[in-house]
Design a protein around this motif. Structure first.
Motif, PDB file in Angstrom:
ATOM      1  N   VAL A   1       0.892  -1.167   0.000  1.00  0.00           N
ATOM      2  CA  VAL A   1       0.000   0.000   0.000  1.00  0.00           C
ATOM      3  C   VAL A   1       0.931   1.218   0.000  1.00  0.00           C
ATOM      4  O   VAL A   1       1.229   1.784   1.051  1.00  0.00           O
ATOM      5  CB  VAL A   1      -0.929   0.022   1.231  1.00  0.00           C
ATOM      6  N   PRO A   2       1.449   1.625  -1.161  1.00  0.00           N
ATOM      7  CA  PRO A   2       2.408   2.735  -1.197  1.00  0.00           C
ATOM      8  C   PRO A   2       1.787   4.035  -0.685  1.00  0.00           C
ATOM      9  O   PRO A   2       0.604   4.292  -0.857  1.00  0.00           O
ATOM     10  CB  PRO A   2       2.769   2.840  -2.680  1.00  0.00           C
ATOM     11  N   GLU A   3       2.617   4.848  -0.074  1.00  0.00           N
ATOM     12  CA  GLU A   3       2.142   6.085   0.551  1.00  0.00           C
ATOM     13  C   GLU A   3       1.487   7.027  -0.456  1.00  0.00           C
ATOM     14  O   GLU A   3       0.391   7.542  -0.219  1.00  0.00           O
ATOM     15  CB  GLU A   3       3.313   6.774   1.251  1.00  0.00           C
ATOM     16  N   THR A   4       2.148   7.260  -1.592  1.00  0.00           N
ATOM     17  CA  THR A   4       1.571   8.186  -2.569  1.00  0.00           C
ATOM     18  C   THR A   4       0.329   7.598  -3.231  1.00  0.00           C
ATOM     19  O   THR A   4      -0.580   8.329  -3.626  1.00  0.00           O
ATOM     20  CB  THR A   4       2.603   8.544  -3.654  1.00  0.00           C
ATOM     21  N   PHE A   5       0.280   6.271  -3.359  1.00  0.00           N
ATOM     22  CA  PHE A   5      -0.901   5.625  -3.937  1.00  0.00           C
ATOM     23  C   PHE A   5      -2.097   5.788  -3.008  1.00  0.00           C
ATOM     24  O   PHE A   5      -3.217   6.059  -3.470  1.00  0.00           O
ATOM     25  CB  PHE A   5      -0.607   4.143  -4.178  1.00  0.00           C
ATOM     26  N   GLU A   6      -1.881   5.640  -1.711  1.00  0.00           N
ATOM     27  CA  GLU A   6      -2.993   5.829  -0.762  1.00  0.00           C
ATOM     28  C   GLU A   6      -3.438   7.291  -0.758  1.00  0.00           C
ATOM     29  O   GLU A   6      -4.642   7.580  -0.682  1.00  0.00           O
ATOM     30  CB  GLU A   6      -2.584   5.385   0.639  1.00  0.00           C
ATOM     31  N   LEU A   7      -2.491   8.206  -0.860  1.00  0.00           N
ATOM     32  CA  LEU A   7      -2.845   9.625  -0.952  1.00  0.00           C
ATOM     33  C   LEU A   7      -3.712   9.883  -2.168  1.00  0.00           C
ATOM     34  O   LEU A   7      -4.740  10.573  -2.081  1.00  0.00           O
ATOM     35  CB  LEU A   7      -1.565  10.467  -1.018  1.00  0.00           C
ATOM     36  N   ALA A   8      -3.331   9.318  -3.323  1.00  0.00           N
ATOM     37  CA  ALA A   8      -4.116   9.518  -4.549  1.00  0.00           C
ATOM     38  C   ALA A   8      -5.525   8.964  -4.388  1.00  0.00           C
ATOM     39  O   ALA A   8      -6.507   9.594  -4.807  1.00  0.00           O
ATOM     40  CB  ALA A   8      -3.415   8.855  -5.728  1.00  0.00           C
ATOM     41  N   ASN A   9      -5.658   7.799  -3.780  1.00  0.00           N
ATOM     42  CA  ASN A   9      -6.980   7.209  -3.601  1.00  0.00           C
ATOM     43  C   ASN A   9      -7.838   8.006  -2.637  1.00  0.00           C
ATOM     44  O   ASN A   9      -9.048   8.160  -2.837  1.00  0.00           O
ATOM     45  CB  ASN A   9      -6.837   5.760  -3.127  1.00  0.00           C
ATOM     46  N   ILE A  10      -7.236   8.515  -1.586  1.00  0.00           N
ATOM     47  CA  ILE A  10      -7.991   9.349  -0.645  1.00  0.00           C
ATOM     48  C   ILE A  10      -8.487  10.604  -1.342  1.00  0.00           C
ATOM     49  O   ILE A  10      -9.651  11.008  -1.182  1.00  0.00           O
ATOM     50  CB  ILE A  10      -7.118   9.674   0.582  1.00  0.00           C
ATOM     51  N   LEU A  11      -7.638  11.228  -2.135  1.00  0.00           N
ATOM     52  CA  LEU A  11      -8.056  12.428  -2.862  1.00  0.00           C
ATOM     53  C   LEU A  11      -9.188  12.115  -3.832  1.00  0.00           C
ATOM     54  O   LEU A  11     -10.148  12.888  -3.950  1.00  0.00           O
ATOM     55  CB  LEU A  11      -6.870  13.030  -3.600  1.00  0.00           C
ATOM     56  N   LEU A  12      -9.087  10.997  -4.514  1.00  0.00           N
ATOM     57  CA  LEU A  12     -10.148  10.617  -5.447  1.00  0.00           C
ATOM     58  C   LEU A  12     -11.456  10.335  -4.708  1.00  0.00           C
ATOM     59  O   LEU A  12     -12.531  10.729  -5.160  1.00  0.00           O
ATOM     60  CB  LEU A  12      -9.728   9.393  -6.257  1.00  0.00           C
ATOM     61  N   MET A  13     -11.368   9.653  -3.565  1.00  0.00           N
ATOM     62  CA  MET A  13     -12.578   9.338  -2.815  1.00  0.00           C
ATOM     63  C   MET A  13     -13.266  10.602  -2.314  1.00  0.00           C
ATOM     64  O   MET A  13     -14.494  10.696  -2.274  1.00  0.00           O
ATOM     65  CB  MET A  13     -12.240   8.439  -1.632  1.00  0.00           C
ATOM     66  N   LEU A  14     -12.468  11.602  -1.939  1.00  0.00           N
ATOM     67  CA  LEU A  14     -13.022  12.849  -1.417  1.00  0.00           C
ATOM     68  C   LEU A  14     -13.460  13.812  -2.510  1.00  0.00           C
ATOM     69  O   LEU A  14     -14.150  14.794  -2.229  1.00  0.00           O
ATOM     70  CB  LEU A  14     -11.976  13.543  -0.541  1.00  0.00           C
ATOM     71  N   SER A  15     -13.074  13.545  -3.756  1.00  0.00           N
ATOM     72  CA  SER A  15     -13.343  14.486  -4.843  1.00  0.00           C
ATOM     73  C   SER A  15     -14.820  14.499  -5.227  1.00  0.00           C
ATOM     74  O   SER A  15     -15.519  13.482  -5.065  1.00  0.00           O
ATOM     75  CB  SER A  15     -12.504  14.130  -6.062  1.00  0.00           C
ATOM     76  N   PRO A  16     -15.325  15.619  -5.739  1.00  0.00           N
ATOM     77  CA  PRO A  16     -16.735  15.697  -6.166  1.00  0.00           C
ATOM     78  C   PRO A  16     -17.078  14.669  -7.241  1.00  0.00           C
ATOM     79  O   PRO A  16     -18.168  14.105  -7.225  1.00  0.00           O
ATOM     80  CB  PRO A  16     -16.855  17.128  -6.704  1.00  0.00           C
ATOM     81  N   SER A  17     -16.143  14.391  -8.164  1.00  0.00           N
ATOM     82  CA  SER A  17     -16.431  13.459  -9.253  1.00  0.00           C
ATOM     83  C   SER A  17     -16.657  12.047  -8.736  1.00  0.00           C
ATOM     84  O   SER A  17     -17.550  11.331  -9.195  1.00  0.00           O
ATOM     85  CB  SER A  17     -15.284  13.461 -10.265  1.00  0.00           C
TER      86      SER A  17
END
Length: 471
Positions: free
Chosen positions: A132-148
């Motif tokens: 579970v790479p750190e930047t990959f988890e960051l990207a997924n969190i941002l996507l989950m929180l995004s309006p889209s």
């Protein structure tokens, strides 16, 4: 022997600045009395003698690498060119005269999507990594929180970890990174994969996001390696600083490690490769990296990368992006074997793309003709992401292949459950309208030809598709 070196002041940082392929046209004619010219890239033991025949352009290329060179051997002289546009494509054209006849010599440093350090290859050859790479988890969190994502789905929307993410990052939902991620529905799928998968091209160094050995994982333009994560890397780093994301990630390492251990136990990627290798006569990959996030619910993908070690021995790595086992831990209607099988299906249908897709290319004309009947096989309203007939066939094939794997791997009851679930997923869930018929046909063909590898059954499978489509 005289020696000349041609270098260019192109000091580029991989995956950090906008760049593109470069072409250089050299004016001086290289004259050789012989009918061939010797050319050697520095990984080659000896020059390759290139002869002038019926083609105007004499061409030789090799994948680019830091410090790589190519040498052209003349009669009493040589010219060396250094790869200064790495990792992007670099081409050199020279007027060339062989035995009085004029040609053009084209030398290419091909663009590459990754460059593996020798130490990485030595450490990881033969390994199956789960992360579970750190930047990959960051990207997924941002996507989950995004309006889209809230409109389009594909992310986990409940559970303790989901709730902790929502609570921790709620104060930062006004950050400008979310405006950048708010794209139109038609653009969402490409944007999602570009942003998520290319996150592994960066890693943290303090508060800074720095390039890794990967330059491009998924993107529409590999000449510049442009993608949604790279374009917004400054905003991503700023969000991580303001929200203290790294502290959040560190505090959840025990949870990630627990899931990694379970994922590694349930995911037999090495066994899948052995099974697929027998069916496709494929050498397999030297390393696999199974990358996941506990908040991915669907939308899986795979990519492959290549390189070589200090001895010139090739190295191939397969990267898989999938969901975690936590999805199935919350499924009370599944027993452990069914949980393992469902997760295996997710992973297998990404691994086998690396075997199926190249074989499909050998029958592209026939497959394009048959699967051009889009509404028959996969109505575009549900499958628009798969824009070409071969893509549709590959989805049918990769998912049906899992049925054969399930029969060979799980007990009869579990295999029957997994096959029925896979058929329902593809027909009712994904829009591949004729998958049940295709799946039954493949199982029948394989049962009738048990000793024939699947790769050799392609003509029979394609004949069935052709007959079925005109009934």
């Amino acid at each position: 022997m005289l020696f000349r070196c041609i270098c260019f002041a192109c000091f580029l940082l991989p995956a950090m600045v906008a760049a593109q392929s470069k072409t250089f046209f050299h004016k001086d004619t290289l004259k050789i009395a012989a009918t061939s010219v010797g050319v050697r890239f520095n990984h080659m033991k000896a020059p390759l003698m290139l002869s002038g025949k019926k083609y105007e352009i004499i061409d030789l290329g090799s994948d680019g690498a830091p410090g790589k060179t190519v040498t052209v051997y003349l009669e009493n002289d040589s010219i060396q060119i250094r790869n200064d546009n790495f990792p992007y494509e670099e081409k050199h054209f020279f007027p060339l005269q062989l035995a009085g006849k004029n040609y053009k010599l084209r030398l290419r440093f091909n663009n590459v999507t990754a460059s593996f350090p020798y130490a990485y290859i030595r450490e990881n050859r033969g390994r199956a990594l789960v992360e579970v790479p750190e930047t990959f988890e960051l990207a997924n969190i941002l996507l989950m929180l995004s309006p889209s994502a809230k409109k389009m789905g594909g992310m986990v929307d409940s559970g303790q970890y989901h709730d902790e993410v929502m609570a921790y990052f709620k104060p930062y939902l006004g950050h400008p990174v979310f405006k950048a991620l708010d794209v139109r529905e038609a653009e969402y799928s490409n944007n999602y994969y570009e942003f998520r998968d290319n996150s592994i091209c960066y890693e943290f160094n303090g508060d800074q996001l720095m390039p890794t050995q990967y330059f491009l994982v998924y993107g529409s333009d590999d000449s510049t390696y442009s993608n949604a994560f790279r374009s917004n890397v400054g905003l991503v780093a700023d969000f991580a600083r303001q929200s203290n994301f790294r502290a959040f990630y560190q505090s959840h390492l025990p949870y990630y490690r627990q899931l990694i251990a379970q994922q590694a136990e349930w995911s037999d990627v090495a066994g899948m490769q052995r099974w697929l290798g027998k069916q496709f006569s494929h050498r397999g990959f030297d390393t696999s990296r199974l990358i996941f996030s506990p908040i991915i619910n669907s939308r899986h993908s795979t990519q492959q990368f290549g390189g070589s070690d200090e001895n010139g021995r090739s190295f191939y790595e397969m990267v898989l992006f999938v969901n975690g086992p936590n999805l199935y831990n919350m499924a009370p209607d599944l027993n452990e074997q069914q949980c393992r099988g469902v997760l295996a299906g997710i992973i297998f249908t990404e691994v086998d793309h690396n075997y199926v897709n190249p074989r499909t290319d050998s029958f592209k004309g026939e497959i394009d003709s048959i699967f051009a009947s889009r509404d028959f096989w996969a109505p575009v309203s549900k499958t628009s992401f798969y824009s070409k007939p071969a893509y549709i066939f590959n989805e049918y094939m990769t998912h049906a292949l899992f049925s054969l794997y399930a029969i060979d791997t799980f007990d009869a009851s579990t295999a029957k459950f997994l096959i029925a679930r896979r058929e329902a997923l593809n027909v009712e869930g994904r829009g591949f309208a004729k998958f049940r018929e295709f799946n039954a046909a493949l199982m029948k063909i394989k049962k009738e030809n048990p000793d024939t590898p699947v790769a050799d059954l392609y003509p029979k499978i394609i004949d069935w598709c052709r007959s079925f489509a005109v009934r």
